[in-house]
Scaffold this motif. Structure first.
Motif, PDB file in Angstrom:
ATOM      1  N   LEU A 145      22.157 -60.063  34.945  1.00  0.00           N
ATOM      2  CA  LEU A 145      22.162 -60.975  33.791  1.00  0.00           C
ATOM      3  C   LEU A 145      21.657 -62.366  34.160  1.00  0.00           C
ATOM      4  N   VAL A 146      20.872 -62.922  33.249  1.00  0.00           N
ATOM      5  CA  VAL A 146      20.329 -64.279  33.382  1.00  0.00           C
ATOM      6  C   VAL A 146      20.894 -65.131  32.253  1.00  0.00           C
ATOM      7  N   THR A 147      21.406 -66.310  32.587  1.00  0.00           N
ATOM      8  CA  THR A 147      22.024 -67.206  31.607  1.00  0.00           C
ATOM      9  C   THR A 147      21.087 -68.360  31.270  1.00  0.00           C
ATOM     10  N   PHE A 148      20.958 -68.630  29.977  1.00  0.00           N
ATOM     11  CA  PHE A 148      20.221 -69.793  29.484  1.00  0.00           C
ATOM     12  C   PHE A 148      21.204 -70.724  28.788  1.00  0.00           C
ATOM     13  N   VAL A 149      21.127 -72.014  29.101  1.00  0.00           N
ATOM     14  CA  VAL A 149      21.916 -73.039  28.415  1.00  0.00           C
ATOM     15  C   VAL A 149      20.953 -73.881  27.594  1.00  0.00           C
ATOM     16  N   LEU A 150      21.169 -73.913  26.291  1.00  0.00           N
ATOM     17  CA  LEU A 150      20.268 -74.613  25.365  1.00  0.00           C
ATOM     18  C   LEU A 150      20.970 -75.833  24.790  1.00  0.00           C
ATOM     19  N   GLY A 151      20.220 -76.911  24.608  1.00  0.00           N
ATOM     20  CA  GLY A 151      20.763 -78.137  24.046  1.00  0.00           C
ATOM     21  C   GLY A 151      21.407 -77.913  22.687  1.00  0.00           C
ATOM     22  N   CYS A 152      22.436 -78.696  22.392  1.00  0.00           N
ATOM     23  CA  CYS A 152      23.265 -78.508  21.190  1.00  0.00           C
ATOM     24  C   CYS A 152      23.323 -79.795  20.374  1.00  0.00           C
TER      25      CYS A 152
ATOM     26  N   GLY B  53      20.817 -74.285  17.671  1.00  0.00           N
ATOM     27  CA  GLY B  53      20.809 -73.345  18.778  1.00  0.00           C
ATOM     28  C   GLY B  53      21.339 -71.966  18.456  1.00  0.00           C
ATOM     29  N   VAL B  54      21.716 -71.726  17.194  1.00  0.00           N
ATOM     30  CA  VAL B  54      22.048 -70.354  16.777  1.00  0.00           C
ATOM     31  C   VAL B  54      20.765 -69.568  16.483  1.00  0.00           C
ATOM     32  N   THR B  55      19.635 -70.272  16.418  1.00  0.00           N
ATOM     33  CA  THR B  55      18.347 -69.609  16.179  1.00  0.00           C
ATOM     34  C   THR B  55      18.113 -68.416  17.118  1.00  0.00           C
ATOM     35  N   PRO B  56      18.406 -68.517  18.409  1.00  0.00           N
ATOM     36  CA  PRO B  56      18.197 -67.350  19.280  1.00  0.00           C
ATOM     37  C   PRO B  56      18.961 -66.108  18.842  1.00  0.00           C
ATOM     38  N   GLN B  57      20.102 -66.283  18.177  1.00  0.00           N
ATOM     39  CA  GLN B  57      20.846 -65.112  17.734  1.00  0.00           C
ATOM     40  C   GLN B  57      20.053 -64.328  16.688  1.00  0.00           C
ATOM     41  N   VAL B  58      19.296 -65.034  15.848  1.00  0.00           N
ATOM     42  CA  VAL B  58      18.427 -64.360  14.886  1.00  0.00           C
ATOM     43  C   VAL B  58      17.294 -63.643  15.619  1.00  0.00           C
ATOM     44  N   ALA B  59      16.735 -64.300  16.639  1.00  0.00           N
ATOM     45  CA  ALA B  59      15.671 -63.672  17.429  1.00  0.00           C
ATOM     46  C   ALA B  59      16.186 -62.438  18.172  1.00  0.00           C
ATOM     47  N   LEU B  60      17.422 -62.501  18.645  1.00  0.00           N
ATOM     48  CA  LEU B  60      18.007 -61.351  19.329  1.00  0.00           C
ATOM     49  C   LEU B  60      18.215 -60.177  18.381  1.00  0.00           C
TER      50      LEU B  60
ATOM     51  N   ASN C 121       9.371 -72.677  21.069  1.00  0.00           N
ATOM     52  CA  ASN C 121      10.187 -73.164  19.950  1.00  0.00           C
ATOM     53  C   ASN C 121      11.191 -74.203  20.464  1.00  0.00           C
ATOM     54  N   PRO C 122      10.686 -75.311  21.030  1.00  0.00           N
ATOM     55  CA  PRO C 122      11.577 -76.248  21.719  1.00  0.00           C
ATOM     56  C   PRO C 122      12.532 -77.007  20.810  1.00  0.00           C
ATOM     57  N   LYS C 123      12.213 -77.153  19.525  1.00  0.00           N
ATOM     58  CA  LYS C 123      13.141 -77.855  18.625  1.00  0.00           C
ATOM     59  C   LYS C 123      14.435 -77.063  18.471  1.00  0.00           C
ATOM     60  N   ALA C 124      14.319 -75.768  18.291  1.00  0.00           N
ATOM     61  CA  ALA C 124      15.498 -74.925  18.084  1.00  0.00           C
ATOM     62  C   ALA C 124      16.101 -74.447  19.391  1.00  0.00           C
ATOM     63  N   CYS C 125      15.288 -74.334  20.446  1.00  0.00           N
ATOM     64  CA  CYS C 125      15.740 -73.701  21.692  1.00  0.00           C
ATOM     65  C   CYS C 125      15.425 -74.559  22.909  1.00  0.00           C
ATOM     66  N   PRO C 126      15.910 -75.799  22.966  1.00  0.00           N
ATOM     67  CA  PRO C 126      15.611 -76.654  24.121  1.00  0.00           C
ATOM     68  C   PRO C 126      16.454 -76.275  25.335  1.00  0.00           C
ATOM     69  N   ILE C 127      15.812 -75.846  26.406  1.00  0.00           N
ATOM     70  CA  ILE C 127      16.543 -75.406  27.596  1.00  0.00           C
ATOM     71  C   ILE C 127      17.002 -76.621  28.405  1.00  0.00           C
ATOM     72  N   VAL C 128      18.304 -76.681  28.689  1.00  0.00           N
ATOM     73  CA  VAL C 128      18.841 -77.757  29.521  1.00  0.00           C
ATOM     74  C   VAL C 128      19.388 -77.220  30.841  1.00  0.00           C
ATOM     75  N   GLY C 129      19.416 -75.900  31.011  1.00  0.00           N
ATOM     76  CA  GLY C 129      19.874 -75.308  32.258  1.00  0.00           C
ATOM     77  C   GLY C 129      19.769 -73.801  32.208  1.00  0.00           C
ATOM     78  N   MET C 130      19.757 -73.162  33.383  1.00  0.00           N
ATOM     79  CA  MET C 130      19.780 -71.707  33.444  1.00  0.00           C
ATOM     80  C   MET C 130      20.251 -71.283  34.827  1.00  0.00           C
ATOM     81  N   SER C 131      20.608 -70.014  34.968  1.00  0.00           N
ATOM     82  CA  SER C 131      21.087 -69.513  36.250  1.00  0.00           C
ATOM     83  C   SER C 131      19.951 -69.509  37.268  1.00  0.00           C
ATOM     84  N   ASP C 132      20.298 -69.732  38.539  1.00  0.00           N
ATOM     85  CA  ASP C 132      19.283 -69.774  39.596  1.00  0.00           C
ATOM     86  C   ASP C 132      18.705 -68.392  39.871  1.00  0.00           C
ATOM     87  N   GLU C 133      19.568 -67.376  39.861  1.00  0.00           N
ATOM     88  CA  GLU C 133      19.150 -66.008  40.156  1.00  0.00           C
ATOM     89  C   GLU C 133      19.867 -65.049  39.210  1.00  0.00           C
TER      90      GLU C 133
END
Length: 269
Positions: free
Chosen positions: A117-124, A233-240, A60-72
């Motif tokens: 915990l793993v962090t995802f940063v999604l485009g805004c 990018g609030v779409t993931p909150q609905v998925a959660l 779902n890249p339109k709503a949830c485009p990943i621009v960064g995440m934690s390494d570990e």
């Protein structure tokens, strides 16, 4: 808008903004802050849930485009998106969920941080507001100094493991010719939601009361204007909410992580 020294928020560096947030001096939405820099939606999940969430974003890249995440897992510093970015303190407001149910809104998550915990940063969408304004288009939520209005829709997301749901959209009203121009501009920015999903009749995408957004604030829609809707990018909150992980954290709508990445880095020229 300005903060303590009178400097316009748009002219502050990302690090200055994060310092204000980390110190507790800035707890509001970040629209219009640190002009030229990428802002990110945040999702933080236990490692056991991270792979399925990553797949959900990829599908779902339109709503949830990943621009960064934690390494570990457990990493709370995010060097890939900025100098000294601490995800526990550098977002103005966080939402905490247990079993998919929202339980509290906080301004610091240091005390509840976990080693898995793993962090995802999604485009805004705040990133594409800048080129819209530069082209002479009005962005109403910035003009009126409020958070962008966001709505739940009937546009289904593609499912991945336990993650499913419908797309949340943000809305900016424009006259039709400006809406066409916005499509042309935002097509260059797929990493921050890209072109709008829809403009015109809100009911066609399941939005039945444009004056009552599900998130954010209502804005004025003037005569001759149509609502223009972008994936949000609030779409993931609905998925959660649907997936119900035992524990997760997101940003509060409109309260983003301001990164050191330039918007121009994400543009397709």
């Amino acid at each position: 808008m300005s903060i303590e020294n009178g400097t316009p928020l748009a002219l502050l560096s990302p690090k200055q903004v994060r310092e204000q947030i980390r110190s507790g001096q800035w707890k509001a939405n970040t629209s219009g802050v640190a002009s030229g820099y990428v802002q990110g939606n945040i999702v933080i999940l236990p490692k056991a849930w991270a792979d399925d969430f990553l797949k959900f974003c990829q599908m779902n890249p339109k709503a949830c485009p990943i621009v960064g995440m934690s390494d570990e897992p457990g990493d709370f510093l995010l060097p890939s998106v900025g100098d000294d970015v601490d995800i526990r303190t550098d977002v103005p407001s966080y939402k905490v969920f247990h079993d998919g149910v929202f339980v509290e809104e906080v301004h610091d998550i240091t005390s509840i941080w976990q080693d898995d915990l793993v962090t995802f940063v999604l485009g805004c969408s705040f990133s594409f507001e800048e080129p819209l304004i530069a082209d002479g288009l009005e962005v109403r939520n910035i003009t009126e100094g409020v958070n962008v209005p966001m709505y739940r829709t009937n546009i289904a997301c593609r499912s991945a493991g336990p993650f499913s749901g419908t797309t949340v959209v943000s809305m900016r009203p424009m006259v039709p010719k400006d809406a066409i121009r916005a499509i042309q501009i935002c097509t260059r920015f797929p990493s921050v939601h890209g072109a709008p999903l829809h403009f015109g009749d809100p009911a066609a995408i399941g939005v039945h009361d444009i004056a009552a957004p599900d998130f954010g604030d209502a804005v004025t829609i003037k005569e001759g204007e149509v609502p223009v809707f972008w994936a949000c990018g609030v779409t993931p909150q609905v998925a959660l909410e649907q997936a119900k992980p035992p524990f997760c954290i997101t940003h509060s709508p409109g309260c983003m992580l301001v990164t050191d990445m330039r918007n121009s880095q994400l543009a397709i020229l």
